[in-house]
Design a protein around this motif. Sequence first.
Motif, PDB file in Angstrom:
ATOM      1  N   GLU A   1       0.835  -1.203   0.000  1.00 46.77           N
ATOM      2  CA  GLU A   1       0.000   0.000   0.000  1.00 46.77           C
ATOM      3  C   GLU A   1       0.869   1.252   0.000  1.00 46.77           C
ATOM      4  N   SER A   2       1.946   1.231   0.760  1.00 49.83           N
ATOM      5  CA  SER A   2       2.836   2.387   0.805  1.00 49.83           C
ATOM      6  C   SER A   2       3.486   2.622  -0.555  1.00 49.83           C
ATOM      7  N   GLY A   3       3.878   1.537  -1.227  1.00 49.24           N
ATOM      8  CA  GLY A   3       4.497   1.688  -2.541  1.00 49.24           C
ATOM      9  C   GLY A   3       3.537   2.235  -3.576  1.00 49.24           C
ATOM     10  N   LEU A   4       2.302   1.717  -3.610  1.00 42.90           N
ATOM     11  CA  LEU A   4       1.318   2.208  -4.574  1.00 42.90           C
ATOM     12  C   LEU A   4       0.911   3.650  -4.263  1.00 42.90           C
ATOM     13  N   SER A   5       0.759   3.976  -2.984  1.00 41.88           N
ATOM     14  CA  SER A   5       0.436   5.356  -2.623  1.00 41.88           C
ATOM     15  C   SER A   5       1.601   6.285  -2.934  1.00 41.88           C
ATOM     16  N   PHE A   6       2.816   5.789  -2.788  1.00 40.60           N
ATOM     17  CA  PHE A   6       3.995   6.581  -3.136  1.00 40.60           C
ATOM     18  C   PHE A   6       4.003   6.919  -4.627  1.00 40.60           C
ATOM     19  N   LEU A   7       3.514   5.975  -5.461  1.00 41.17           N
ATOM     20  CA  LEU A   7       3.453   6.210  -6.905  1.00 41.17           C
ATOM     21  C   LEU A   7       2.240   7.024  -7.327  1.00 41.17           C
TER      22      LEU A   7
ATOM     23  N   THR B   1      -5.451  10.537   3.407  1.00 36.85           N
ATOM     24  CA  THR B   1      -4.013  10.392   3.532  1.00 36.85           C
ATOM     25  C   THR B   1      -3.665   9.039   4.121  1.00 36.85           C
ATOM     26  N   SER B   2      -2.499   8.540   3.769  1.00 36.57           N
ATOM     27  CA  SER B   2      -1.974   7.289   4.306  1.00 36.57           C
ATOM     28  C   SER B   2      -0.472   7.466   4.508  1.00 36.57           C
ATOM     29  N   LEU B   3       0.150   6.448   5.090  1.00 30.77           N
ATOM     30  CA  LEU B   3       1.588   6.545   5.353  1.00 30.77           C
ATOM     31  C   LEU B   3       2.367   6.643   4.051  1.00 30.77           C
ATOM     32  N   GLY B   4       2.007   5.820   3.073  1.00 25.40           N
ATOM     33  CA  GLY B   4       2.688   5.887   1.780  1.00 25.40           C
ATOM     34  C   GLY B   4       2.414   7.193   1.059  1.00 25.40           C
ATOM     35  N   ASN B   5       1.213   7.720   1.221  1.00 24.97           N
ATOM     36  CA  ASN B   5       0.860   9.005   0.621  1.00 24.97           C
ATOM     37  C   ASN B   5       1.727  10.110   1.185  1.00 24.97           C
ATOM     38  N   MET B   6       1.948  10.103   2.504  1.00 24.38           N
ATOM     39  CA  MET B   6       2.800  11.114   3.120  1.00 24.38           C
ATOM     40  C   MET B   6       4.236  11.007   2.646  1.00 24.38           C
ATOM     41  N   VAL B   7       4.720   9.775   2.502  1.00 20.56           N
ATOM     42  CA  VAL B   7       6.082   9.590   2.002  1.00 20.56           C
ATOM     43  C   VAL B   7       6.199  10.095   0.574  1.00 20.56           C
ATOM     44  N   GLY B   8       5.152   9.842  -0.244  1.00 24.58           N
ATOM     45  CA  GLY B   8       5.183  10.292  -1.631  1.00 24.58           C
ATOM     46  C   GLY B   8       5.245  11.801  -1.751  1.00 24.58           C
TER      47      GLY B   8
ATOM     48  N   ILE C   1       8.889  15.702   7.013  1.00 22.65           N
ATOM     49  CA  ILE C   1       7.638  15.300   6.369  1.00 22.65           C
ATOM     50  C   ILE C   1       7.693  13.842   5.960  1.00 22.65           C
ATOM     51  N   LEU C   2       8.862  13.395   5.525  1.00 21.85           N
ATOM     52  CA  LEU C   2       9.031  12.019   5.058  1.00 21.85           C
ATOM     53  C   LEU C   2       9.474  11.077   6.168  1.00 21.85           C
ATOM     54  N   LEU C   3      10.291  11.574   7.094  1.00 25.23           N
ATOM     55  CA  LEU C   3      10.873  10.698   8.105  1.00 25.23           C
ATOM     56  C   LEU C   3       9.840  10.171   9.086  1.00 25.23           C
ATOM     57  N   ALA C   4       8.843  10.982   9.438  1.00 23.15           N
ATOM     58  CA  ALA C   4       7.838  10.547  10.412  1.00 23.15           C
ATOM     59  C   ALA C   4       7.041   9.343   9.911  1.00 23.15           C
ATOM     60  N   PRO C   5       6.405   9.387   8.724  1.00 21.31           N
ATOM     61  CA  PRO C   5       5.679   8.189   8.256  1.00 21.31           C
ATOM     62  C   PRO C   5       6.603   7.029   7.921  1.00 21.31           C
ATOM     63  N   SER C   6       7.803   7.322   7.438  1.00 16.95           N
ATOM     64  CA  SER C   6       8.735   6.230   7.129  1.00 16.95           C
ATOM     65  C   SER C   6       9.111   5.459   8.387  1.00 16.95           C
TER      66      SER C   6
END
Length: 296
Positions: A231-237, A246-253, A265-270
């Motif tokens: 889910e994180s990978g697909l949301s990242f894309l 919003t989701s964890l992958g969405n925040m990383v993206g 912004i990226l380190l917290a969800p990662s």
Amino acid sequence: MSDITLNSAPAASATAAPPARKQARMPALVVFAIAWLAMMLLTALAADLVSPYSYTALDLRNRLTPPIGLGGEWVHPLGTDELGRDVLSRLIQSIRMSLLIAFGATTIGAVLGVSLGFLAAHFRGMVEQAVLALVDFQAAMPFLILALSVLAFFGNSLPLFICLLGLHGWERYARIARGLAVSAGAQGYAAAVRQLGASPWRVYGRHVLPNIASTLIVSMTLAFPEIILLESGLSFLGLGVQPPMTSLGNMVGYGREYLTRAPWILLAPSSVIVLTTLSVSLLGDWLRDRLDPTLR
């Protein structure tokens, strides 16, 4: 002579007494995993209560405010993002969304796989061959390519996204359920219940499923972190959870574009993704060791 005999008797009995069995302690990493998962679950359940702000509230005057420790203030403990949204509030809502997707997809995959596995074990013959062919097809198909194709063709919605992720890994449950159901039939207790007039639903639901539940639970705990990462990978894309959700992958993206200017912004969800997947994996390994009698 009698004194020697009397004095040696307690010593002999003490030597012959079996040593006391040491009580197995729960490893420290497993305790940490359980505590972390409990905290994540409580955060997801009480997200609306513990969020200091609305996760969609904008504050352009406080864009890219650093967190505490980097010059920030307690007003925004984890800082703000490029639109002035509170990172802590978005992180709490992202935990809820990611856990909802992971729980839903894992449950769908387990129910689908176990149902098809029991179907193959009950009917055998052509039905079993068809199920095994589906299992081999699913195992050979790169799931990420399949997910990208489905989301690009049908569009994206949260129910479709959860159902799509539920198709990931169902073939493992099907293999496990079929193998254990066939083994249960060979052991005789399933056939004995069937001869007493029990329906197939009762045989598999009341007798076979409880005996294989421990193995299925361990398999689910091992598949759960894979769903979170997928889910994180697909949301990242950009193909997963869509704004304003919003989701964890969405925040990383979104945070990757500000990695040099605002890495928080990226380190917290990662960090949450890493610790959650690690905790579920540790708990799954420990449950496997505890529930599998062959490993004791």
